[in-house]
Design an enzyme around this catalytic site. Sequence first.
Site, short mmCIF file in Angstrom:
data_model
loop_
_atom_site.label_atom_id
_atom_site.label_comp_id
_atom_site.label_asym_id
_atom_site.label_seq_id
_atom_site.Cartn_x
_atom_site.Cartn_y
_atom_site.Cartn_z
N GLU A 29 -2.40 -1.52 4.15
CA GLU A 29 -3.27 -2.12 5.18
C GLU A 29 -4.36 -1.11 5.51
O GLU A 29 -4.11 0.10 5.49
CB GLU A 29 -2.47 -2.45 6.43
CG GLU A 29 -3.37 -2.96 7.57
CD GLU A 29 -2.63 -3.58 8.74
OE1 GLU A 29 -1.45 -3.23 8.95
OE2 GLU A 29 -3.23 -4.41 9.43
N GLU B 222 2.55 -11.94 10.19
CA GLU B 222 3.73 -11.69 11.02
C GLU B 222 3.71 -12.74 12.11
O GLU B 222 3.47 -12.45 13.28
CB GLU B 222 3.59 -10.28 11.61
CG GLU B 222 4.79 -9.72 12.28
CD GLU B 222 4.53 -8.29 12.74
OE1 GLU B 222 5.07 -7.37 12.16
OE2 GLU B 222 3.76 -8.12 13.71
O1 AHR Z 1 2.11 -1.78 9.95
C1 AHR Z 1 1.45 -1.85 11.16
C2 AHR Z 1 1.49 -3.24 11.76
O2 AHR Z 1 2.79 -3.58 12.12
C3 AHR Z 1 1.08 -4.34 10.86
O3 AHR Z 1 -0.29 -4.50 10.83
C4 AHR Z 1 1.72 -5.54 11.47
O4 AHR Z 1 2.03 -6.53 10.51
C5 AHR Z 1 2.94 -5.00 12.16
O5 AHR Z 1 2.99 -5.41 13.46
#
Ligand code: AHR
Length: 653
Positions: A40, A366
Amino acid sequence: MSLAAAFLLPMGASAQQHQFTINAKPGAPIQSTMYGIFFEDINFGADGGLYAEMIENRSFEFPSRLMGWNTFGNVAVNDVKPAFERNPHYVTIEPSGHAEKHSGLENRGFFGMGLKKDMTYDFSVHARLHDLQGREAKIRIELVDDQNVPVDRQTITIGNSQWKKFTATLKSDRTVQKGLIRIFLESSDAVDLDHVSLFPGDNWNGLRADLVKDLEDLKPGIFRFPGGCIVEGTDLATRYQWKNSVGPAEDRPLNENRWNYTFAHRLFPNYYQTYGLGFYEYFILSEKIGAEPLPILSVGLACQYQNKDDAPNAHAALEDLQPYIDEALDLIEFANGATTTKWGKLRADMGHPAPFNLKQIGVGNEQWGELYPVRLKAFMDQIRKKYPEIKICGSSGPSASGEMFDYGWKEMRRLGVELVDEHYYMSPDWFLKNAGRYDNYDRKGPKVFAGEYASHMKGLDGEPTVAMNNFGAALSEAAFMTGLERNADVVHQATYAPLFAHVEGWQWRPDLIWFDNLKSVRSVNWYVQMLYSTNKGTNVLSLTEDGKAVKGEGGLYASAVYDKNAKQYIVKIVNVNEQAKEIALNFKGAKALAAGTVTTLHADNPKATNSLDNPHNVVPQEKAIQANGSNVSVSVPAQTFVVYKFSEMTNKK
Ligand code: AHR
């Protein structure tokens, strides 16, 4: 303090020998995707990180157009007849009006520009004469060290009144931690500049070579991208739209980064996504590191943490969902479609006519609650119809258990997704207590994708509330992962999260790989992931003590696999006790074993960590070990993760 003390484990006697029975008959297959990586753009993981571009705000598109730049003399931002439609702003440099004063601008990159001794740097800029009557403009480009001393310089002459790309190569004769680039006008004719870019000569397709190597050496089976919450966006308009991330880099429109000013304790108002690292780059990186690609797309819900479900623009109405579904369908075409299709052709035009062999897609990051399943179903209906071979990955929300989690799983089963993405950022104690988490999972429903997890050990020196990578957390992950491995029939993939963090630019920790502008360090947790993925085997083996799985009783955790290709038995054991444990490994049904290897990951202090200055503080050590027939007696040191590997003896002629 020891890990055992930290977790209040009983101090068992060490003399008694444990008898572990490993059934040599290969069991359930282990998926090639079993251990992977989650990427990410958080912690400056993409811009300022893996994406090797050294200039911040290279296209002058940040909302404060000159953010990242210092200007001097006569410099202005313009957008008349721009070079790039979707990135229309550029700078004009005109003479200052004073013969002794220069006009120009400088950029310090992300947290200062790192320059390496003897490294070349590829500069490029799109430029034109500012005045149609102009004849010839000159700009001087300088790399400058942290003492404000020029390291190298080049001059570019611009004689064109239409936009044109110019390049120059500079070289650094010294290592500089926080340098800068300076560009100034050396003529009386004015000039327009856009997309000012600088890459280190050793980049791999625009990505930082050292960080690519850190990924490659993990031998990941799956590569999940581009997040994380940035998939969803702070609102729908700022969600990740992959189509904006492909095509010429100069014309990929800027997006904000959801992690810019989210956390009051770590504000980064200058955090944006240029999409220089976009979906094409993610796919070619997947190939390079040998991992199956797993893109995650917005399901039409903006980040549910940042928005109440009924807030305006928090979600797309069902009747407005088609453009979102089209993003998924078109992505599959971009990845796998013939080069005669619209998106397959773009892939070919970008340099990759062969398909990327996409096999699965995640819809929603999520997500939770009732808004999700109904939207996911709309995606599934159309994806299944057009691309029945593509597996779909749904979400069970942000928690490891509870009402929301149970609802998520129930709905995922009802909808029939192939994989459910579970997320858990929990304490080491939780990881130790949950090594049996998957033992009783339903074997008939969707498979598990542990898509984001990490052990968070709080209470570090000076920062009592923020977790950090350390050996204690890594050991608890190793213990927990014996449970992933034992249950590889239902757990098909698992990715630690997040992946990258800039030491000055992080918002979230722990993270697997840390870096500054010159180098990177592999966390202790990285070594745990690597030991699993490079020893994942092809089939699960049953490993028991007194007929039961070894999942924490007496502070021991263990799992075993067979590797059909290497013809090897591989046993992983974690001992979280303060004493060594004596263990007999009895390989039932195996022939006599040849001498093998034992790889040990250990630190005396649970808070031990690897850092940029001390990157090899906690790293695995390998040595030989003898077997006795099909039995091996081992002593597993206190607070240690060990991997044993044996082959059967071959008959010598
Ligand atoms: O990994 C950090 C964050 O944790 C991600 O962006 C999210 O999917 C989760 O809440």
